[in-house]
Each structure stands twice: as structure tokens, then as C-alpha cells.
Scaffold this motif. Structure first.
Motif, PDB file in Angstrom:
ATOM      1  N   MET A  45      89.450-104.860  -4.359  1.00 20.87           N
ATOM      2  CA  MET A  45      88.019-104.923  -5.053  1.00 20.87           C
ATOM      3  C   MET A  45      87.997-105.252  -6.396  1.00 20.87           C
ATOM      4  N   ALA A  46      86.879-106.060  -6.673  1.00 20.20           N
ATOM      5  CA  ALA A  46      86.904-107.013  -8.044  1.00 20.20           C
ATOM      6  C   ALA A  46      85.826-106.362  -8.484  1.00 20.20           C
ATOM      7  N   VAL A  47      86.000-106.534 -10.512  1.00 19.36           N
ATOM      8  CA  VAL A  47      85.102-105.939 -11.445  1.00 19.36           C
ATOM      9  C   VAL A  47      85.181-107.355 -12.510  1.00 19.36           C
ATOM     10  N   SER A 102      86.444-114.106  -7.212  1.00 15.49           N
ATOM     11  CA  SER A 102      87.010-114.134  -5.751  1.00 15.49           C
ATOM     12  C   SER A 102      87.279-113.184  -5.529  1.00 15.49           C
ATOM     13  N   ASN A 103      87.165-113.063  -4.214  1.00 15.68           N
ATOM     14  CA  ASN A 103      87.834-110.987  -4.341  1.00 15.68           C
ATOM     15  C   ASN A 103      87.636-111.434  -2.623  1.00 15.68           C
ATOM     16  N   ALA A 104      89.096-111.721  -1.936  1.00 16.22           N
ATOM     17  CA  ALA A 104      89.278-111.781  -0.442  1.00 16.22           C
ATOM     18  C   ALA A 104      90.256-110.453   1.223  1.00 16.22           C
ATOM     19  N   ALA A 105      89.305-109.965   1.534  1.00 20.85           N
ATOM     20  CA  ALA A 105      90.102-109.044   2.278  1.00 20.85           C
ATOM     21  C   ALA A 105      90.454-109.324   4.072  1.00 20.85           C
ATOM     22  N   LYS A 106      91.497-108.786   4.651  1.00 19.33           N
ATOM     23  CA  LYS A 106      92.225-109.555   5.756  1.00 19.33           C
ATOM     24  C   LYS A 106      92.352-108.429   6.612  1.00 19.33           C
ATOM     25  N   GLY A 161      94.182-100.106  23.705  1.00 19.04           N
ATOM     26  CA  GLY A 161      93.626 -99.700  21.785  1.00 19.04           C
ATOM     27  C   GLY A 161      93.791-100.470  19.775  1.00 19.04           C
ATOM     28  N   ALA A 162      93.951-101.395  19.798  1.00 20.44           N
ATOM     29  CA  ALA A 162      93.841-101.571  18.324  1.00 20.44           C
ATOM     30  C   ALA A 162      92.367-101.718  17.652  1.00 20.44           C
ATOM     31  N   GLY A 163      92.803-101.506  15.913  1.00 18.16           N
ATOM     32  CA  GLY A 163      91.783-101.638  15.672  1.00 18.16           C
ATOM     33  C   GLY A 163      91.492-101.917  14.569  1.00 18.16           C
ATOM     34  N   GLY A 164      90.891-103.187  13.739  1.00 20.08           N
ATOM     35  CA  GLY A 164      90.802-102.870  12.496  1.00 20.08           C
ATOM     36  C   GLY A 164      89.704-103.802  11.581  1.00 20.08           C
ATOM     37  N   SER A 165      89.651-103.396  10.533  1.00 25.00           N
ATOM     38  CA  SER A 165      88.173-103.624   9.593  1.00 25.00           C
ATOM     39  C   SER A 165      88.572-103.975   8.383  1.00 25.00           C
ATOM     40  N   ALA A 166      87.722-104.345   7.433  1.00 26.13           N
ATOM     41  CA  ALA A 166      88.224-105.218   6.337  1.00 26.13           C
ATOM     42  C   ALA A 166      86.861-104.885   5.598  1.00 26.13           C
ATOM     43  N   ALA A 167      86.957-104.715   4.721  1.00 25.37           N
ATOM     44  CA  ALA A 167      86.253-104.838   3.213  1.00 25.37           C
ATOM     45  C   ALA A 167      86.254-105.136   2.409  1.00 25.37           C
ATOM     46  N   GLY A 168      85.607-105.261   1.154  1.00 23.19           N
ATOM     47  CA  GLY A 168      85.979-106.332  -0.249  1.00 23.19           C
ATOM     48  C   GLY A 168      84.761-105.331  -0.817  1.00 23.19           C
ATOM     49  N   PHE A 169      85.316-105.405  -2.525  1.00 25.32           N
ATOM     50  CA  PHE A 169      84.008-104.943  -3.296  1.00 25.32           C
ATOM     51  C   PHE A 169      84.002-105.765  -4.880  1.00 25.32           C
ATOM     52  N   VAL A 170      82.772-106.085  -4.831  1.00 27.05           N
ATOM     53  CA  VAL A 170      82.886-107.134  -6.000  1.00 27.05           C
ATOM     54  C   VAL A 170      81.935-106.320  -6.398  1.00 27.05           C
ATOM     55  N   LEU A 171      82.111-106.023  -8.187  1.00 29.41           N
ATOM     56  CA  LEU A 171      81.027-105.513  -8.957  1.00 29.41           C
ATOM     57  C   LEU A 171      81.033-106.501 -10.013  1.00 29.41           C
ATOM     58  N   THR A 172      79.677-107.528 -11.050  1.00 25.91           N
ATOM     59  CA  THR A 172      80.081-108.008 -11.180  1.00 25.91           C
ATOM     60  C   THR A 172      78.847-108.358 -12.229  1.00 25.91           C
ATOM     61  N   THR A 224      80.796-116.002  -8.199  1.00 23.35           N
ATOM     62  CA  THR A 224      80.975-115.337  -7.333  1.00 23.35           C
ATOM     63  C   THR A 224      81.307-115.346  -6.064  1.00 23.35           C
ATOM     64  N   LYS A 225      82.142-114.671  -5.050  1.00 25.42           N
ATOM     65  CA  LYS A 225      82.952-115.637  -4.248  1.00 25.42           C
ATOM     66  C   LYS A 225      83.315-114.315  -2.926  1.00 25.42           C
ATOM     67  N   LEU A 226      83.120-113.126  -2.236  1.00 28.18           N
ATOM     68  CA  LEU A 226      83.535-112.295  -1.719  1.00 28.18           C
ATOM     69  C   LEU A 226      83.829-112.930  -0.206  1.00 28.18           C
ATOM     70  N   VAL A 227      84.822-112.609   0.532  1.00 29.19           N
ATOM     71  CA  VAL A 227      85.476-113.010   1.564  1.00 29.19           C
ATOM     72  C   VAL A 227      86.204-111.503   2.323  1.00 29.19           C
ATOM     73  N   SER A 228      85.346-110.976   3.645  1.00 33.62           N
ATOM     74  CA  SER A 228      86.111-109.708   4.164  1.00 33.62           C
ATOM     75  C   SER A 228      85.872-110.998   6.037  1.00 33.62           C
ATOM     76  N   SER A 229      87.258-110.454   6.092  1.00 31.25           N
ATOM     77  CA  SER A 229      87.285-110.736   7.417  1.00 31.25           C
ATOM     78  C   SER A 229      88.551-109.968   8.194  1.00 31.25           C
ATOM     79  N   SER A 230      88.067-109.898   9.448  1.00 27.60           N
ATOM     80  CA  SER A 230      88.913-108.672  10.294  1.00 27.60           C
ATOM     81  C   SER A 230      89.262-109.427  11.918  1.00 27.60           C
ATOM     82  N   VAL A 231      89.826-109.909  12.251  1.00 28.69           N
ATOM     83  CA  VAL A 231      90.905-110.304  13.340  1.00 28.69           C
ATOM     84  C   VAL A 231      91.229-109.141  14.274  1.00 28.69           C
ATOM     85  N   THR A 232      90.589-108.397  15.484  1.00 27.73           N
ATOM     86  CA  THR A 232      91.562-107.447  16.382  1.00 27.73           C
ATOM     87  C   THR A 232      91.819-108.292  17.695  1.00 27.73           C
TER      88      THR A 232
END
Length: 188
Positions: A1-3, A66-70, A78-89, A128-136
Motif C-alpha cells: 500500500m502506498a499513499v 511506486s508500489n510493487a507486490a509479489k 494445491g499451491a495457491g498465491g495472490s498479490a495485491a497492491g494499492f495506490v492512492l494519490t 505513479t506505478k503499481l505492479v502486482s505479480s503472482s506466480v503459482t
């Protein structure tokens, strides 16, 4: 999260008010414009040439956020994954330029040109740059099997020749497909 709240010419306020304003566009901000001012008021002028009154506002603010979630998840099953990012500007600019010649005293003179100019070029450059990446990956054990087979293949097909110096002019009777182990650090 980035503000990020970037303001130029606005009174600072608390983060809650700025957050609500950014989300809803409510306009809680109190403007206190960043101005360039040039004025001559009620003054006797006796200028022996050109008179220039100029106000140039070139206030600039450069903001980068910038905000990056990985997320990486790997398992046999049964592996599971998720990535979420939030930017408020939010970016606000209140600026101005004011150049005036008002109420000159009587009999004021200028023998040349009189120029009164105001330029307002205040700005905010916001990136402003937001990157969310999830690899499962779920391999079902194939990666372990592949590594085991590679190891077994290496053991069954060991190098026939060994070189301590890596020289090409050795007397080994090499044929295409022969495996040769070369000394560590040898550069081709």
C-alpha cells in the motif's frame, strides 16, 4: 500500500481528510496559492528608460510513487498465491502570477516603454506505478522426478576423459558426443 498527497499552494491537512478528498474528490483542501507578485502602487515614478514590471511563477513539484507486490508459491499439489497492491494519490495545484502598476503618483514619467506582464507556469509532474505479480506452480512432483532422472543420467553417462589444464591440443581420441570434464575455472 502506498499513499501520496502532492500539493502546491494548498494548506497542509491531516491524512484522513486528504484520503477522503482523493477517494471522493470532495475538495476539502484549503487553497493558499503559491503566487509570484510584482506591484508598484502609489509611487512617484521618474524612469529615464524602459519600465518593466514582471511576475513569473514557475513553481514545480515532481513526485514519483511506486508500489510493487509479489507472490510466489510452489508445491507438489494445491499451491495457491495472490498479490495485491494499492495506490492512492492526489495532486493539487493552486498558483498564480500578479503584475500591476496601480495608482501611480501624479506626474509619473517613463521615457521608454512600460511593460507589465505576469506568467503562471506552476505545475506538478506526478508519476505513479503499481505492479502486482503472482506466480503459482503445482508440479505434482515432476520437478523432483526430472532432477532425479538428470542425476541418474549424469551418473550413467560419466565423462570418459578428464582434462587438468583444458588444453585443446591433448592426445585424447575424442569423438562427437563424448563428455569431457574440464578443470574448474577454465574459460573457453
Amino acid at each position: 500500500m502506498a499513499v501520496s498527497f502532492n500539493t502546491l499552494g494548498y494548506k497542509a491537512q491531516d491524512i484522513l481528510s486528504q484520503g477522503i478528498d482523493a477517494l471522493l474528490g470532495t475538495g476539502f483542501g484549503v487553497a493558499e496559492p503559491a503566487e509570484a507578485v510584482a506591484r508598484i502602487t502609489g509611487t512617484a515614478l521618474d524612469v529615464g528608460g524602459n519600465l518593466t514590471i514582471s511576475a513569473d511563477n514557475i513553481a514545480q513539484l515532481n513526485a514519483t510513487l511506486s508500489n510493487a507486490a509479489k507472490s510466489q508459491a510452489s508445491a507438489l499439489y494445491g499451491a495457491g498465491g495472490s498479490a495485491a497492491g494499492f495506490v492512492l494519490t492526489s495532486n493539487l495545484v493552486a498558483a498564480g502570477a500578479d503584475a500591476r502598476l496601480t495608482s501611480p503618483a501624479e506626474n509619473g514619467t517613463a521615457t521608454g516603454d512600460v511593460t507589465v506582464s505576469a506568467t503562471d507556469n506552476a505545475s506538478i509532474y506526478a508519476n505513479t506505478k503499481l505492479v502486482s505479480s503472482s506466480v503459482t506452480t503445482n508440479t505434482g512432483g515432476l520437478d523432483i522426478l526430472r532432477d532425479t532422472l538428470d542425476t541418474a543420467s549424469d551418473m550413467a553417462n560419466a565423462p570418459r576423459y578428464y582434462s587438468s589444464d583444458g588444453l585443446e591440443d591433448s592426445d585424447f581420441p575424442l569423438a562427437f558426443g563424448d563428455r569431457v570434464q574440464v578443470k574448474d575455472g577454465y574459460e573457453v
